[in-house]
Design a protein around this motif. Sequence first.
Motif, PDB file in Angstrom:
ATOM      1  N   HIS A  34       0.850  -1.187   0.000  1.00  0.00           N
ATOM      2  CA  HIS A  34       0.000   0.000   0.000  1.00  0.00           C
ATOM      3  C   HIS A  34       0.889   1.241   0.000  1.00  0.00           C
ATOM      4  N   THR A  35       0.637   2.141  -0.911  1.00  0.00           N
ATOM      5  CA  THR A  35       1.283   3.455  -0.896  1.00  0.00           C
ATOM      6  C   THR A  35       0.185   4.491  -1.075  1.00  0.00           C
ATOM      7  N   GLU A  36       0.547   5.745  -1.063  1.00  0.00           N
ATOM      8  CA  GLU A  36      -0.451   6.792  -1.290  1.00  0.00           C
ATOM      9  C   GLU A  36      -0.954   6.763  -2.734  1.00  0.00           C
ATOM     10  N   GLN A  37      -0.150   6.242  -3.655  1.00  0.00           N
ATOM     11  CA  GLN A  37      -0.521   6.242  -5.061  1.00  0.00           C
ATOM     12  C   GLN A  37      -1.224   4.968  -5.536  1.00  0.00           C
ATOM     13  N   TYR A  38      -0.946   3.834  -4.901  1.00  0.00           N
ATOM     14  CA  TYR A  38      -1.501   2.590  -5.423  1.00  0.00           C
ATOM     15  C   TYR A  38      -1.515   1.489  -4.362  1.00  0.00           C
ATOM     16  N   VAL A  39      -2.235   0.423  -4.717  1.00  0.00           N
ATOM     17  CA  VAL A  39      -2.226  -0.828  -3.965  1.00  0.00           C
ATOM     18  C   VAL A  39      -1.763  -1.897  -4.949  1.00  0.00           C
ATOM     19  N   LYS A  40      -0.717  -2.650  -4.567  1.00  0.00           N
ATOM     20  CA  LYS A  40      -0.154  -3.639  -5.482  1.00  0.00           C
ATOM     21  C   LYS A  40      -0.201  -5.028  -4.842  1.00  0.00           C
ATOM     22  N   PRO A  41      -1.088  -5.894  -5.330  1.00  0.00           N
ATOM     23  CA  PRO A  41      -1.090  -7.273  -4.828  1.00  0.00           C
ATOM     24  C   PRO A  41       0.051  -8.061  -5.468  1.00  0.00           C
ATOM     25  N   GLU A  42       0.570  -9.040  -4.735  1.00  0.00           N
ATOM     26  CA  GLU A  42       1.685  -9.843  -5.232  1.00  0.00           C
ATOM     27  C   GLU A  42       1.544 -11.264  -4.704  1.00  0.00           C
ATOM     28  N   VAL A  43       1.896 -12.222  -5.534  1.00  0.00           N
ATOM     29  CA  VAL A  43       1.939 -13.621  -5.116  1.00  0.00           C
ATOM     30  C   VAL A  43       3.347 -14.135  -5.390  1.00  0.00           C
ATOM     31  N   ASN A  44       3.975 -14.709  -4.377  1.00  0.00           N
ATOM     32  CA  ASN A  44       5.286 -15.342  -4.525  1.00  0.00           C
ATOM     33  C   ASN A  44       5.118 -16.840  -4.317  1.00  0.00           C
ATOM     34  N   TYR A  45       5.610 -17.620  -5.266  1.00  0.00           N
ATOM     35  CA  TYR A  45       5.605 -19.067  -5.134  1.00  0.00           C
ATOM     36  C   TYR A  45       6.911 -19.462  -4.479  1.00  0.00           C
ATOM     37  N   ILE A  46       6.826 -20.268  -3.425  1.00  0.00           N
ATOM     38  CA  ILE A  46       7.989 -20.592  -2.608  1.00  0.00           C
ATOM     39  C   ILE A  46       8.467 -22.008  -2.921  1.00  0.00           C
ATOM     40  N   PHE A  47       9.731 -22.092  -3.267  1.00  0.00           N
ATOM     41  CA  PHE A  47      10.389 -23.357  -3.561  1.00  0.00           C
ATOM     42  C   PHE A  47      11.562 -23.524  -2.610  1.00  0.00           C
TER      43      PHE A  47
END
Length: 104
Positions: A34-47
Amino acid sequence: MYDCARKEAEEEASIPPPLSERAKFVSFQKTCYHTEQYVKPEVNYIFDLKLPESFTPSVNDGEAQSFQRLKLDSELKIFENLDKWKPNSMAITLDFCIRKGLLR
């Protein structure tokens, strides 16, 4: 998913396919920045990938800055300098410590 993991291992850390093919998918992590300009969802696959002691990852494409071999022990001193961690990297490392019984 595995093809992408092998490609990223080569691109980011110069890990050759014969080593990266040993990677085992264990989980995924969802985060949201979360920032003042945007919300960025992210998915990391863990190996998990156990590398030989003789192998040292090296920066390949310039996206990563460096690699460090860190000792994980019951004191978990690696988390003492939290300001040096990217949030997603810390979460993935915490997940690893929990799965390996170093943190409850």
